[in-house]
Design an enzyme around this catalytic site. Structure first.
Site, short mmCIF file in Angstrom:
data_model
loop_
_atom_site.label_atom_id
_atom_site.label_comp_id
_atom_site.label_asym_id
_atom_site.label_seq_id
_atom_site.Cartn_x
_atom_site.Cartn_y
_atom_site.Cartn_z
N CYS A 77 38.33 39.64 36.33
CA CYS A 77 38.43 40.73 35.35
C CYS A 77 39.60 41.61 35.77
CB CYS A 77 37.12 41.50 35.23
SG CYS A 77 36.58 42.35 36.74
N ASN A 84 37.86 43.96 39.32
CA ASN A 84 36.93 43.25 40.23
C ASN A 84 35.87 44.17 40.82
OD1 ASN A 84 37.10 41.31 43.33
ND2 ASN A 84 35.86 40.92 41.53
N CYS A 138 33.48 45.78 38.22
CA CYS A 138 32.41 45.89 37.21
C CYS A 138 31.93 44.52 36.71
CB CYS A 138 32.88 46.73 36.03
SG CYS A 138 33.24 48.44 36.45
N ARG A 139 32.81 43.79 35.99
CA ARG A 139 32.36 42.58 35.30
C ARG A 139 32.35 41.33 36.17
NH1 ARG A 139 36.72 43.35 30.72
NH2 ARG A 139 37.71 44.27 32.55
N SER A 140 33.50 41.04 36.81
CA SER A 140 33.56 39.76 37.54
C SER A 140 32.60 39.68 38.74
CB SER A 140 35.00 39.40 37.95
OG SER A 140 35.59 40.39 38.74
N ASP A 152 35.36 45.80 28.87
CA ASP A 152 35.36 46.62 30.07
C ASP A 152 34.34 47.77 29.95
OD1 ASP A 152 36.00 48.14 32.22
OD2 ASP A 152 38.13 48.38 31.72
P1 4NP Z 1 36.35 45.62 35.72
O1 4NP Z 1 36.36 47.15 35.24
O2 4NP Z 1 37.67 45.04 35.29
O3 4NP Z 1 35.21 45.03 34.96
O4 4NP Z 1 36.17 45.65 37.21
C1 4NP Z 1 37.39 48.02 35.58
C2 4NP Z 1 37.30 48.74 36.74
C3 4NP Z 1 38.31 49.63 37.08
C4 4NP Z 1 39.41 49.76 36.27
C5 4NP Z 1 39.50 49.02 35.11
C6 4NP Z 1 38.50 48.14 34.77
N1 4NP Z 1 40.45 50.67 36.62
O5 4NP Z 1 41.37 50.83 35.81
O6 4NP Z 1 40.39 51.28 37.69
#
Ligand code: 4NP
Length: 153
Positions: free
Chosen positions: A9, A12, A14-16, A125
């Site tokens: 994602c 790394n 939240c989702r993955s 996201d």
């Molecule tokens: P993820 O979510 O891609 O599912 O881990 C996010 C976590 C942090 C950020 C973006 C998406 N960020 O911009 O910090």
């Protein structure tokens, strides 16, 4: 040798991490020899544990403790190392395709492509979202991971 899968994602955190945990759990339930990892396109959270809301939903809905996971960034080496690199959303997949080196062995796909009948193939996201958004992400990635484990078995 174990089939290897990298879930990807943006951050790394939240989702993955949830997709990684869900696929590992479904693989174990089926007795599959899968190596599962996750990584992010960006480096903002490298070394961090999963977001507390992801830790919470993994525990609450999946009965999985993901505290030991640590965020890392996707490496060019991953394209040679992993059989499958699976993106949470189209923007991740586009960036993965752009960084894919010549001679890579990894097959790239979107996680929700593996689940028939899904209209929106993006696992959106949830970072700026609510607990309900994290619950929705868990349900999606868990269902897709179950189908994927069936395919890889
Ligand atoms: P993820 O979510 O891609 O599912 O881990 C996010 C976590 C942090 C950020 C973006 C998406 N960020 O911009 O910090």
């Amino acid at each position: 040798m174990a089939v290897s899968v990298l879930m990807v994602c943006l951050g790394n955190i939240c989702r993955s991490p949830l997709a990684e945990a869900a696929l590992r759990q479904h693989a174990e339930a089926r007795g599959l020899d899968l190596f599962v990892d996750s990584a992010g396109m960006g480096d903002w959270h490298v070394g961090e544990r999963p977001d507390p809301r992801s830790q919470d939903v993994a525990k609450r809905l999946g009965n999985i403790d993901i505290r030991q996971q640590r965020a890392r960034q996707v490496l060019v080496h991953d394209f040679h190392q992993f059989d499958h690199i699976i993106a949470m959303e189209r923007s991740n997949l586009r960036e993965l395709r752009a960084m894919m080196p010549d001679g890579a062995k990894a097959e790239l796909s979107l996680l929700l492509e593996h689940m028939p009948g899904v209209e929106d193939l993006n696992v959106l996201d949830p970072y700026y979202g609510t607990t309900a958004d994290f619950d929705h992400v868990w349900r999606l990635v868990d269902a897709a991971a179950e189908v994927l484990a069936g395919k890889l078995g």
